[in-house]
Design a protein around this motif. Structure first.
Motif, PDB file in Angstrom:
ATOM      1  N   ARG A 189       0.843  -1.196   0.000  1.00 16.43           N
ATOM      2  CA  ARG A 189       0.000   0.000   0.000  1.00 16.43           C
ATOM      3  C   ARG A 189       0.879   1.248   0.000  1.00 16.43           C
ATOM      4  O   ARG A 189       2.071   1.175   0.293  1.00 16.43           O
ATOM      5  N   ARG A 190       0.236   2.357  -0.286  1.00 13.80           N
ATOM      6  CA  ARG A 190       0.947   3.645  -0.288  1.00 13.80           C
ATOM      7  C   ARG A 190       0.089   4.657   0.473  1.00 13.80           C
ATOM      8  O   ARG A 190      -1.099   4.817   0.175  1.00 13.80           O
ATOM      9  N   VAL A 191       0.694   5.335   1.455  1.00 19.18           N
ATOM     10  CA  VAL A 191      -0.051   6.276   2.288  1.00 19.18           C
ATOM     11  C   VAL A 191       0.722   7.576   2.446  1.00 19.18           C
ATOM     12  O   VAL A 191       1.947   7.614   2.267  1.00 19.18           O
ATOM     13  N   ALA A 192       0.001   8.623   2.772  1.00 22.13           N
ATOM     14  CA  ALA A 192       0.611   9.891   3.188  1.00 22.13           C
ATOM     15  C   ALA A 192       0.425  10.021   4.695  1.00 22.13           C
ATOM     16  O   ALA A 192      -0.539   9.507   5.261  1.00 22.13           O
ATOM     17  N   ILE A 193       1.371  10.677   5.343  1.00 23.68           N
ATOM     18  CA  ILE A 193       1.255  10.967   6.779  1.00 23.68           C
ATOM     19  C   ILE A 193       1.287  12.476   6.968  1.00 23.68           C
ATOM     20  O   ILE A 193       2.123  13.176   6.378  1.00 23.68           O
TER      21      ILE A 193
END
Length: 455
Positions: A189-193
């Motif tokens: 998966r790919r996420v922003a924080i």
């Protein structure tokens, strides 16, 4: 509740129709008074949600400016939202009190000292660089806190600010954005924080631990260019224009990632920020240029524990530690996330204890512990006393404001019990380094790395 807004008044302000709907939902049953921290402490109906709703109704319905008395009671509201959890009618008090605060800001001229302090907080706290400089300056003023506290009008607030400021700040993080951190092994998966504003200055280790935890479990993490303060701090001071400006910048930054390589989620490690970001859709409902994108961002926003629960994490260390989990108000009431963090900590091998009166606020509430230091101090003492009743080895929570507030309360009682972010403990349990606060009191030394937790 019956309302008497004229059609002309409702048409004059696009915020009023939503507020009128909220007012009509309230049946003034009074259940909210049982869980309202300020009513429990002060015993004044006007300092309960029901009492404030009556005052807000009268103010908005008449279209008149805020009065000093209304301002006093609305200012005393923590926005802990415990009333929303308690309310059997589903009154959305958060949106109503946010509107009231904006109306106060637009129609009421505060005393000079109050106005100046709020302007200073708004100009410093949302900007990490300015906030770091302010914390360094506060270190010089801490020895004078007692003397400054004796000053009329502003003394208690100045003393509260200096008392909350740390004696030293951690070094700047090597994981600051804009940056991208690849997943270890196959990318799942790919996420922003959200980097945030105050948190990376006070405790950069929280986001560092989160990044390690996620990348270790196959998640690519991006800290997008252009994102910053979520707007919550100024939003709760009624500075609607400033809050929306911060939110627009974040929406633009996150939409660039969504429309680029894509995002599976936008993760927030400070639950106070999470409550606001999840509300972006409502905040921009009347702004066509941003309404759709704001709703998209709000739909992707998740607390970090909410997301980590979907991962297959397993501890790589064994523990014999009792954790008192403090559920931040913005977590349990604002986002209605109650059991997930406890489940994660238990899965990681910790013994998790419930804190008595866990639904009652610790008194942090953004800048409330600065603007209302007496009430905040009473709530902090009450919270710390309840935490200590569980006899924990350490305390976990999901909000930097609560960490700062409770840490001060523990220190005031001479306790060395460390308080950490839930993500720091999960990172440690699954192979990360011993969190600095634990190492400082020697807890991590007793637990050898690489010991697989017993099945």
């Amino acid at each position: 509740m019956q309302t008497n807004f004229t059609p002309e008044l409702l048409a004059s302000d696009p915020r009023l129709p939503a507020s009128e709907k909220i007012l009509r939902t309230c049946v003034h049953c009074g259940f909210c008074t049982a869980t309202c921290p300020t009513y429990l402490l002060l015993g004044d109906e006007l300092d309960s949600p029901r009492g404030r709703i009556y005052q807000i109704k009268d103010m908005l319905e008449s279209g008149k400016p805020a009065t000093p008395d209304v301002v006093k009671h609305v200012d005393r509201c923590l926005s802990c939202l415990s009333c929303m959890t308690t309310c059997p009618s589903g009154v959305h008090y958060m949106h109503l009190v946010d509107h009231a605060r904006a109306h106060i800001e637009e129609t009421y001229e505060r005393p000079v000292a109050d106005r100046t302090l709020r302007a200073i907080l708004s100009a410093i706290l949302p900007y990490p660089g300015r906030f770091r400089l302010a914390m360094l300056a506060a270190r010089l003023g801490k020895p004078l806190a007692g003397a400054l506290g004796a000053l009329p009008v502003v003394g208690a607030r100045l003393q509260a600010m200096l008392a909350l400021a740390p004696w030293s700040l951690p070094d700047r993080s090597a994981m600051e954005g804009p940056a991208s951190f690849p997943a270890q092994g196959e990318r799942k998966r790919r996420v922003a924080i959200l980097s945030g504003c105050a948190q990376p200055v006070l405790d950069p280790g929280i986001n560092e631990a989160t990044i390690r935890l996620l990348t270790r479990h196959g998640v690519e993490v991006v800290l997008p260019k252009g994102e910053g303060c979520c707007g919550a701090l100024v939003h709760h001071m009624g500075r609607e224009h400033d809050a929306l400006a911060f939110a627009r910048a974040n929406i633009d930054a996150w939409m660039a990632e969504i429309e680029g390589e894509g995002l599976d989620a936008i993760l927030i490690t400070a639950s106070g920020c999470g409550t606001t970001i999840k509300d972006y859709g409502f905040m921009f409902r009347n702004e066509p240029a941003y309404a759709e994108n704001a709703a998209t961002v709000a739909g992707l926003a998740k607390d970090v524990t909410e997301f980590v629960e979907t991962l297959e994490i397993a501890p790589t260390r064994s523990f014999d530690l009792t954790v008192a989990y403090h559920s931040a108000c913005s977590m349990q009431h604002g986002q209605q996330l109650k059991d997930g963090p406890r489940r994660l900590l238990a899965r990681a091998g910790f013994r998790v204890k419930e804190v008595p009166e866990g639904h009652i606020c610790c008194g942090s509430a953004g800048v409330y512990n600065i603007l209302q230091p007496e009430i905040a101090g009473q709530l902090r003492e009450r919270k710390v006393g309840n935490i200590q009743r569980t006899k924990p080895d350490l305390v976990a929570t999901g909000n930097i404001g609560c960490i700062t507030q409770i840490a001060k309360g523990l220190a005031d009682k001479g306790a060395t019990t460390p308080i950490l972010h839930t993500a720091e403990l999960l990172d440690w349990a699954t192979g990360g380094p011993v969190p600095a606060r634990l190492a400082k009191v020697g807890i991590g030394e007793a637990i050898p790395a690489g010991v697989i937790a017993a099945e």
